[in-house]
Design a protein around this motif. Sequence first.
Motif, PDB file in Angstrom:
ATOM      1  N   TRP A 229     -13.457 -29.948 -36.454  1.00 31.46           N
ATOM      2  CA  TRP A 229     -14.193 -29.226 -37.198  1.00 31.46           C
ATOM      3  C   TRP A 229     -13.877 -28.086 -37.842  1.00 31.46           C
ATOM      4  CZ3 TRP A 229     -16.231 -24.498 -37.393  1.00 31.46           C
ATOM      5  CH2 TRP A 229     -17.305 -24.093 -38.464  1.00 31.46           C
ATOM      6  N   ALA A 230     -13.118 -27.285 -37.314  1.00 31.65           N
ATOM      7  CA  ALA A 230     -12.686 -26.103 -38.065  1.00 31.65           C
ATOM      8  C   ALA A 230     -11.710 -26.469 -39.267  1.00 31.65           C
ATOM      9  CB  ALA A 230     -12.074 -25.289 -36.992  1.00 31.65           C
ATOM     10  N   ARG A 231     -10.782 -27.380 -38.919  1.00 29.27           N
ATOM     11  CA  ARG A 231      -9.899 -27.945 -39.964  1.00 29.27           C
ATOM     12  C   ARG A 231     -10.593 -28.671 -40.938  1.00 29.27           C
ATOM     13  NH1 ARG A 231      -7.190 -29.660 -35.394  1.00 29.27           N
ATOM     14  NH2 ARG A 231      -7.778 -31.740 -35.722  1.00 29.27           N
ATOM     15  N   ALA A 232     -11.510 -29.413 -40.889  1.00 31.02           N
ATOM     16  CA  ALA A 232     -12.218 -30.073 -41.967  1.00 31.02           C
ATOM     17  C   ALA A 232     -13.132 -29.038 -42.662  1.00 31.02           C
ATOM     18  CB  ALA A 232     -13.442 -30.959 -41.273  1.00 31.02           C
ATOM     19  N   ALA A 233     -13.618 -27.853 -41.999  1.00 26.82           N
ATOM     20  CA  ALA A 233     -14.380 -26.850 -42.755  1.00 26.82           C
ATOM     21  C   ALA A 233     -13.377 -25.793 -43.399  1.00 26.82           C
ATOM     22  CB  ALA A 233     -15.267 -26.037 -41.961  1.00 26.82           C
ATOM     23  N   GLU A 234     -12.035 -26.146 -43.312  1.00 26.64           N
ATOM     24  CA  GLU A 234     -10.957 -25.256 -44.059  1.00 26.64           C
ATOM     25  C   GLU A 234     -10.735 -24.010 -43.760  1.00 26.64           C
ATOM     26  OE1 GLU A 234     -11.321 -25.879 -48.195  1.00 26.64           O
ATOM     27  OE2 GLU A 234     -10.753 -28.063 -48.213  1.00 26.64           O
ATOM     28  N   CYS A 235     -11.134 -23.903 -42.108  1.00 28.89           N
ATOM     29  CA  CYS A 235     -10.952 -22.499 -41.677  1.00 28.89           C
ATOM     30  C   CYS A 235      -9.198 -22.223 -42.065  1.00 28.89           C
ATOM     31  CB  CYS A 235     -11.276 -22.415 -40.206  1.00 28.89           C
ATOM     32  SG  CYS A 235     -12.886 -22.625 -39.903  1.00 28.89           S
ATOM     33  N   ARG A 236      -9.351 -20.772 -42.294  1.00 31.98           N
ATOM     34  CA  ARG A 236      -7.657 -20.319 -42.306  1.00 31.98           C
ATOM     35  C   ARG A 236      -7.021 -20.336 -41.184  1.00 31.98           C
ATOM     36  NH1 ARG A 236      -5.995 -14.753 -45.310  1.00 31.98           N
ATOM     37  NH2 ARG A 236      -6.620 -15.897 -46.943  1.00 31.98           N
ATOM     38  N   ASN A 237      -7.472 -20.068 -40.002  1.00 27.66           N
ATOM     39  CA  ASN A 237      -6.717 -20.090 -38.763  1.00 27.66           C
ATOM     40  C   ASN A 237      -7.493 -20.915 -37.436  1.00 27.66           C
ATOM     41  OD1 ASN A 237      -4.537 -18.460 -39.846  1.00 27.66           O
ATOM     42  ND2 ASN A 237      -6.272 -16.831 -39.438  1.00 27.66           N
ATOM     43  N   THR A 238      -6.976 -21.823 -36.890  1.00 27.18           N
ATOM     44  CA  THR A 238      -7.497 -22.293 -35.659  1.00 27.18           C
ATOM     45  C   THR A 238      -6.639 -22.043 -34.336  1.00 27.18           C
ATOM     46  OG1 THR A 238      -5.969 -24.302 -35.930  1.00 27.18           O
ATOM     47  CG2 THR A 238      -8.341 -24.330 -36.859  1.00 27.18           C
ATOM     48  N   VAL A 239      -7.438 -21.399 -33.542  1.00 29.33           N
ATOM     49  CA  VAL A 239      -6.493 -20.905 -32.138  1.00 29.33           C
ATOM     50  C   VAL A 239      -7.355 -21.490 -30.869  1.00 29.33           C
ATOM     51  CG1 VAL A 239      -6.223 -18.943 -30.935  1.00 29.33           C
ATOM     52  CG2 VAL A 239      -5.994 -18.746 -33.333  1.00 29.33           C
ATOM     53  N   ASP A 240      -6.463 -22.212 -29.989  1.00 28.18           N
ATOM     54  CA  ASP A 240      -7.251 -22.721 -28.855  1.00 28.18           C
ATOM     55  C   ASP A 240      -7.090 -21.740 -27.637  1.00 28.18           C
ATOM     56  OD1 ASP A 240      -4.576 -23.061 -27.859  1.00 28.18           O
ATOM     57  OD2 ASP A 240      -4.676 -24.961 -27.790  1.00 28.18           O
ATOM     58  N   GLY A 241      -7.489 -21.949 -26.540  1.00 27.74           N
ATOM     59  CA  GLY A 241      -7.565 -21.100 -25.394  1.00 27.74           C
ATOM     60  C   GLY A 241      -6.360 -20.935 -24.551  1.00 27.74           C
ATOM     61  N   LEU A 242      -5.168 -21.414 -24.922  1.00 25.99           N
ATOM     62  CA  LEU A 242      -4.112 -21.596 -24.111  1.00 25.99           C
ATOM     63  C   LEU A 242      -3.584 -20.120 -24.176  1.00 25.99           C
ATOM     64  CD1 LEU A 242      -2.054 -23.210 -22.438  1.00 25.99           C
ATOM     65  CD2 LEU A 242      -0.800 -23.469 -24.405  1.00 25.99           C
TER      66      LEU A 242
END
Length: 281
Positions: A229-242
């Motif tokens: 969803w975040a990529r589809a919404a064109e968020c500047r950055n995406t970060v997971d919990g690793l």
Amino acid sequence: MTDRYAVFGHPVVHSKSPDIHAAFGRQENIPVDYRAIDATPDTFLAALEAFVAEGGVGANITLPHKEAAYALCTTRTARATRAGSVNTLLRKGDRWHGDTTDGAGLVRDLTDRHGLDLRGRRVLLLGAGGSARSVAPSLLDAGIMELVVVNRTPERADALIDAMGEPGRALSRYWEDLRDLGDFELIINATSAGRDRDATFKLPMSLVNSMTTAVDLNYGDAAIAFLAWARAAECRNTVDGLGMLVEQAAESFLQWHEVRPQTGDVYARLRSQVGTLSGED
């Protein structure tokens, strides 16, 4: 009897924590006996008692036991008390001392590893369970401008906000109001909604601005839906919990062994195993 450490959760078979703490131990030349113990809510207390009988002196706590662990503790750190959630236990005599290291781990990951300045940011926190409670105090302490908590059960969001004690900066809203909340520089998913591999995550695109970073406290398959969803919404950055996982483990290791290990190499190795920030293996 050798001191033993463990992570308790359900399910916990795929936990990276034993691998992380073994790597930290090798780095610091400290023998580490750390295992994963699967316990349901009904068996958690008995499993913890058996662990102590076998030499257990420290434990990490993951879903769904963080709030139950909080209730077990005779003493707690200030941040654990504020969060009402515990993910790190340290045995002191015949009693447990509790802390929550998730928030410190998240902030360190975002600021040191991903170079984000959290000061003055407007933050949306999705969820109000143990994971959300564990990171909320540290976000406020990091200098964010406003924290908005949204949960499908509004009473839990209200309780989390009440515990923060900062009505001017922390507030709760209804899930149905998401379209009316404006935009945020940081959106954090602390729900378990994406854990079904076939799940989809639907949020209003209006939550995103040109600076938005989207963070899922999960990693791997569990983070796929929200980060898609975040990529589809064109968020500047995406970060997971690793990264948060590794950093909070280092905070726990520090409490147990009085030294904070370096995390860069451990994170890099796990990232190569888990895959990209999209959650792809």
